[in-house]
Write a protein that holds these residues in place. Structure first.
Motif, mmCIF file in Angstrom:
data_model
loop_
_atom_site.group_PDB
_atom_site.id
_atom_site.type_symbol
_atom_site.label_atom_id
_atom_site.label_comp_id
_atom_site.label_asym_id
_atom_site.label_seq_id
_atom_site.Cartn_x
_atom_site.Cartn_y
_atom_site.Cartn_z
ATOM 1 N N GLN A 286 0.827 -1.205 0.000
ATOM 2 C CA GLN A 286 0.000 0.000 0.000
ATOM 3 C C GLN A 286 0.861 1.254 0.000
ATOM 4 O O GLN A 286 0.549 2.238 -0.685
ATOM 5 N N ILE A 287 1.952 1.216 0.742
ATOM 6 C CA ILE A 287 2.864 2.362 0.798
ATOM 7 C C ILE A 287 3.552 2.566 -0.547
ATOM 8 O O ILE A 287 3.613 3.684 -1.073
ATOM 9 N N ILE A 288 4.054 1.479 -1.120
ATOM 10 C CA ILE A 288 4.802 1.580 -2.370
ATOM 11 C C ILE A 288 3.914 2.086 -3.512
ATOM 12 O O ILE A 288 4.360 2.839 -4.379
ATOM 13 N N LEU A 289 2.646 1.667 -3.497
ATOM 14 C CA LEU A 289 1.730 2.044 -4.574
ATOM 15 C C LEU A 289 1.008 3.372 -4.309
ATOM 16 O O LEU A 289 0.205 3.808 -5.130
ATOM 17 N N SER A 290 1.298 4.003 -3.182
ATOM 18 C CA SER A 290 0.647 5.261 -2.834
ATOM 19 C C SER A 290 1.329 6.427 -3.547
ATOM 20 O O SER A 290 2.527 6.657 -3.355
ATOM 21 N N PRO A 291 0.616 7.191 -4.387
ATOM 22 C CA PRO A 291 1.236 8.329 -5.083
ATOM 23 C C PRO A 291 1.896 9.340 -4.137
ATOM 24 O O PRO A 291 3.022 9.780 -4.413
ATOM 25 N N PRO A 292 1.247 9.729 -3.008
ATOM 26 C CA PRO A 292 1.935 10.671 -2.115
ATOM 27 C C PRO A 292 3.256 10.125 -1.588
ATOM 28 O O PRO A 292 4.249 10.864 -1.480
ATOM 29 N N MET A 293 3.304 8.821 -1.273
ATOM 30 C CA MET A 293 4.531 8.240 -0.744
ATOM 31 C C MET A 293 5.604 8.128 -1.820
ATOM 32 O O MET A 293 6.795 8.320 -1.551
ATOM 33 N N MET A 294 5.196 7.852 -3.050
ATOM 34 C CA MET A 294 6.173 7.791 -4.133
ATOM 35 C C MET A 294 6.784 9.170 -4.389
ATOM 36 O O MET A 294 7.984 9.300 -4.640
ATOM 37 N N TYR A 295 5.958 10.198 -4.326
ATOM 38 C CA TYR A 295 6.485 11.557 -4.464
ATOM 39 C C TYR A 295 7.456 11.881 -3.330
ATOM 40 O O TYR A 295 8.488 12.527 -3.544
ATOM 41 N N LEU A 296 7.136 11.444 -2.122
ATOM 42 C CA LEU A 296 8.019 11.705 -0.987
ATOM 43 C C LEU A 296 9.327 10.911 -1.112
ATOM 44 O O LEU A 296 10.387 11.396 -0.732
ATOM 45 N N PHE A 297 9.232 9.690 -1.636
ATOM 46 C CA PHE A 297 10.450 8.915 -1.909
ATOM 47 C C PHE A 297 11.342 9.673 -2.889
ATOM 48 O O PHE A 297 12.557 9.805 -2.684
ATOM 49 N N LEU A 298 10.732 10.196 -3.947
ATOM 50 C CA LEU A 298 11.472 10.984 -4.926
ATOM 51 C C LEU A 298 12.039 12.246 -4.284
ATOM 52 O O LEU A 298 13.176 12.646 -4.567
#
Length: 201
Positions: free
Chosen positions: A7-19
């Motif tokens: 769920q975290i990996i596929l979450s757009p907000p979390m992916m943006y934060l990873f970036l």
């Protein structure tokens, strides 16, 4: 556990934060870690004075964190705080790379950059808490902070090559570019988090 990680990996907000974390290490981290070598090589700044500028950056950063904490308590738009700080630091990096500034000015702008960079930290942590799935804050922090490790691995290769190839000004220009993209990632994460909150409501 795997469902929460997915769920975290596929979450757009979390992916943006990873970036964001990866790019911040390449932008802000590149500026911080390579500025002394850049100043000495590009503008022939005395090493002691370049070191004084970095000291001002690091010293002010600690107080910037305190100020950022106060701002985070009074303002819910943490993306604006972090994005504004990144944009201001990017402008400073461009100016330092383009112009041979007096020593006093160099120390002053580096101190200002450290201050605003410190203010990013409370804002980014609040953004992670907001974007994290319920019950998975620890996993979310671990995921986005892994981006910092990746960015920290890539940055020395890029910035070291620039200095070795005699294009030292690009240490500052690329730092600025990474910080601007990082700003867009911050704004993107906040936008996706607000959209998800509206959908849930």
């Amino acid at each position: 556990t795997w469902a929460a990680i997915k769920q975290i990996i596929l979450s757009p907000p979390m992916m943006y934060l990873f970036l964001f974390f990866a790019l911040q290490q390449m932008g802000s981290g590149g500026f911080r870690n390579w500025a002394v070598a850049g100043l000495v090589t590009l503008h022939h700044t005395p090493p002691a004075m370049a070191g004084a500028a970095l000291t001002g950056f690091l010293f002010a950063s600690a107080f910037g964190v305190l100020a950022g904490g106060v701002v985070a308590d009074k303002n819910s738009r943490h993306d604006i705080v972090a994005g504004g700080a990144l944009l201001l630091t990017a402008v400073i990096a461009l100016i330092v790379g383009a112009f041979p500034l007096p020593i006093v000015v160099i120390v002053g702008v580096f101190t200002l950059a450290g201050w605003v960079q410190g203010m990013i930290r409370p804002a980014r942590d609040m953004m992670i808490r907001t974007a994290s799935p319920k019950g998975s804050i620890g996993k979310a922090f671990g995921f986005v902070f892994s981006g910092q490790s990746i960015g920290g691995t890539i940055a020395p290769i890029i910035f070291g090559a620039m200095i070795d190839h005699g294009v030292t000004q690009w240490v500052f220009y690329m730092s600025a570019a990474f910080m601007v993209i990082c700003m867009l990632a911050v704004l993107g994460s906040a936008y996706e988090a607000r959209k998800a909150a509206r959908a849930a409501a």
